[in-house]
Design a protein around this motif. Structure first.
Motif, PDB file in Angstrom:
ATOM      1  N   SER A  89       0.837  -1.205   0.000  1.00 53.26           N
ATOM      2  CA  SER A  89       0.000   0.000   0.000  1.00 53.26           C
ATOM      3  C   SER A  89       0.870   1.253   0.000  1.00 53.26           C
ATOM      4  O   SER A  89       1.930   1.293   0.633  1.00 53.26           O
ATOM      5  CB  SER A  89      -0.909   0.007   1.230  1.00 53.26           C
ATOM      6  OG  SER A  89      -1.845  -1.041   1.177  1.00 53.26           O
ATOM      7  N   HIS A  90       0.414   2.288  -0.717  1.00 52.52           N
ATOM      8  CA  HIS A  90       1.149   3.551  -0.767  1.00 52.52           C
ATOM      9  C   HIS A  90       1.054   4.233   0.595  1.00 52.52           C
ATOM     10  O   HIS A  90      -0.037   4.408   1.141  1.00 52.52           O
ATOM     11  CB  HIS A  90       0.556   4.460  -1.841  1.00 52.52           C
ATOM     12  CG  HIS A  90       1.349   5.702  -2.061  1.00 52.52           C
ATOM     13  ND1 HIS A  90       2.561   5.712  -2.721  1.00 52.52           N
ATOM     14  CD2 HIS A  90       1.117   6.989  -1.680  1.00 52.52           C
ATOM     15  CE1 HIS A  90       3.030   6.946  -2.760  1.00 52.52           C
ATOM     16  NE2 HIS A  90       2.167   7.744  -2.131  1.00 52.52           N
ATOM     17  N   PRO A  91       2.197   4.615   1.191  1.00 55.28           N
ATOM     18  CA  PRO A  91       2.177   5.237   2.520  1.00 55.28           C
ATOM     19  C   PRO A  91       1.469   6.590   2.518  1.00 55.28           C
ATOM     20  O   PRO A  91       1.633   7.376   1.582  1.00 55.28           O
ATOM     21  CB  PRO A  91       3.661   5.379   2.870  1.00 55.28           C
ATOM     22  CG  PRO A  91       4.356   5.406   1.552  1.00 55.28           C
ATOM     23  CD  PRO A  91       3.558   4.491   0.658  1.00 55.28           C
ATOM     24  N   GLY A  92       0.685   6.840   3.562  1.00 53.47           N
ATOM     25  CA  GLY A  92      -0.018   8.107   3.665  1.00 53.47           C
ATOM     26  C   GLY A  92       0.864   9.222   4.176  1.00 53.47           C
ATOM     27  O   GLY A  92       0.553  10.404   4.013  1.00 53.47           O
ATOM     28  N   VAL A  93       1.983   8.850   4.794  1.00 51.36           N
ATOM     29  CA  VAL A  93       2.952   9.827   5.308  1.00 51.36           C
ATOM     30  C   VAL A  93       4.253   9.653   4.542  1.00 51.36           C
ATOM     31  O   VAL A  93       4.775   8.535   4.450  1.00 51.36           O
ATOM     32  CB  VAL A  93       3.199   9.623   6.824  1.00 51.36           C
ATOM     33  CG1 VAL A  93       4.240  10.603   7.325  1.00 51.36           C
ATOM     34  CG2 VAL A  93       1.894   9.776   7.604  1.00 51.36           C
ATOM     35  N   GLN A  96       7.236   7.021   5.175  1.00 53.14           N
ATOM     36  CA  GLN A  96       6.793   5.975   6.085  1.00 53.14           C
ATOM     37  C   GLN A  96       6.904   4.619   5.413  1.00 53.14           C
ATOM     38  O   GLN A  96       6.455   4.425   4.293  1.00 53.14           O
ATOM     39  CB  GLN A  96       5.346   6.225   6.516  1.00 53.14           C
ATOM     40  CG  GLN A  96       4.851   5.231   7.552  1.00 53.14           C
ATOM     41  CD  GLN A  96       3.377   5.433   7.862  1.00 53.14           C
ATOM     42  OE1 GLN A  96       2.573   5.680   6.968  1.00 53.14           O
ATOM     43  NE2 GLN A  96       3.024   5.341   9.134  1.00 53.14           N
ATOM     44  N   GLU A  97       7.513   3.677   6.103  1.00 49.27           N
ATOM     45  CA  GLU A  97       7.659   2.329   5.575  1.00 49.27           C
ATOM     46  C   GLU A  97       7.117   1.331   6.586  1.00 49.27           C
ATOM     47  O   GLU A  97       7.230   1.521   7.789  1.00 49.27           O
ATOM     48  CB  GLU A  97       9.140   2.013   5.287  1.00 49.27           C
ATOM     49  CG  GLU A  97       9.769   2.863   4.191  1.00 49.27           C
ATOM     50  CD  GLU A  97       9.209   2.556   2.819  1.00 49.27           C
ATOM     51  OE1 GLU A  97       8.644   1.442   2.645  1.00 49.27           O
ATOM     52  OE2 GLU A  97       9.309   3.417   1.926  1.00 49.27           O
ATOM     53  N   PHE A  98       6.542   0.247   6.077  1.00 52.32           N
ATOM     54  CA  PHE A  98       6.096  -0.834   6.948  1.00 52.32           C
ATOM     55  C   PHE A  98       7.329  -1.588   7.412  1.00 52.32           C
ATOM     56  O   PHE A  98       8.248  -1.826   6.633  1.00 52.32           O
ATOM     57  CB  PHE A  98       5.158  -1.770   6.186  1.00 52.32           C
ATOM     58  CG  PHE A  98       4.396  -2.719   7.055  1.00 52.32           C
ATOM     59  CD1 PHE A  98       3.388  -2.263   7.886  1.00 52.32           C
ATOM     60  CD2 PHE A  98       4.693  -4.074   7.036  1.00 52.32           C
ATOM     61  CE1 PHE A  98       2.675  -3.134   8.678  1.00 52.32           C
ATOM     62  CE2 PHE A  98       3.979  -4.951   7.823  1.00 52.32           C
ATOM     63  CZ  PHE A  98       2.968  -4.479   8.654  1.00 52.32           C
ATOM     64  N   ASP A  99       7.368  -1.946   8.693  1.00 53.92           N
ATOM     65  CA  ASP A  99       8.534  -2.624   9.254  1.00 53.92           C
ATOM     66  C   ASP A  99       8.968  -3.768   8.344  1.00 53.92           C
ATOM     67  O   ASP A  99       8.200  -4.664   8.035  1.00 53.92           O
ATOM     68  CB  ASP A  99       8.200  -3.165  10.649  1.00 53.92           C
ATOM     69  CG  ASP A  99       9.423  -3.782  11.317  1.00 53.92           C
ATOM     70  OD1 ASP A  99       9.621  -5.002  11.156  1.00 53.92           O
ATOM     71  OD2 ASP A  99      10.171  -3.043  11.976  1.00 53.92           O
TER      72      ASP A  99
END
Length: 204
Positions: A89-93, A96-99
């Motif tokens: 998913s494209h980060p909203g911030v 920001q990356e998913f761990d």
């Protein structure tokens, strides 16, 4: 209701094991290494063995236990899909990356799907005929002894490649130890809340 409670706990334990498997740990009092999810195996095994006592016959108990395994499989598949969606998913911030460790869980989950469906089924088929014929503590040990090597090989190879077999000794020792240290007491405790069936050996 009892089977539903066991099923909910089983799925939760399976998912926690998959998260824990992302970290390699050193087993206490040894130099052996294993994926951290090994600590949850004793609990998962105990829940499957307890499911055998939710049926009036050995066949019914085995079917209930297999239902738990199927739900664990379905929960794992859902978990893998959800993690995949989050990772892509494209980060909203911005930035920001998913761990990345949790984000790689999909491979752990895929390995667990294969390992669970094979080894837990073996565990179920080994444990079912022994219900009521031997003490539950012995049934836990025999079931773990039959399924742990299979689970270890399938999981390690699929999750980490052939190099994963480096952790086989730790994985095997950890699974057997957790089954004895955690699984047996949990089965003994759980039996207090499950009805006794004709021919069952009294364990409490």
């Amino acid at each position: 209701m009892r089977l539903a409670a066991l099923a909910g706990l089983y799925v939760a334990v399976v998912l926690s094991a998959q998260i824990g498997a992302n970290k390699i740990v050193v087993l206490p009092w040894t130099h052996l290494q294993a994926p951290g999810g090994v600590y949850s195996i004793g609990v998962a095994l105990a829940l499957v063995q307890l499911a055998h006592h939710t049926g009036g016959t050995r066949r019914e108990g085995a079917l209930n236990a297999q239902l738990l395994i199927g739900l664990g499989f379905a929960g794992s598949a859902f978990f893998a899909g959800y993690i995949a969606i989050l990772v892509h998913s494209h980060p909203g911030v911005p930035g920001q990356e998913f761990d990345r460790v949790v984000g790689s869980t999909w491979r752990i989950v895929a390995a667990s799907l294969a390992a669970f469906i094979v080894s837990e089924t073996v565990d179920n088929f080994v444990g079912a005929p022994l219900r009521g014929r031997v003490h539950d503590s012995l049934r836990v040990v025999v079931s773990a002894g039959a399924s742990a090597p299979i689970d270890s090989v399938v999981f390690l190879v699929l999750a980490f490649g052939s190099s994963g077999l480096h952790f086989f000794d730790g994985q095997l020792v950890g699974k057997i130890a957790s089954s004895v240290v955690i699984g047996i007491p949990l089965v003994m405790l759980g039996r207090r809340f499950l009805p006794a069936n004709p021919g069952d050996i009294v364990t409490a």
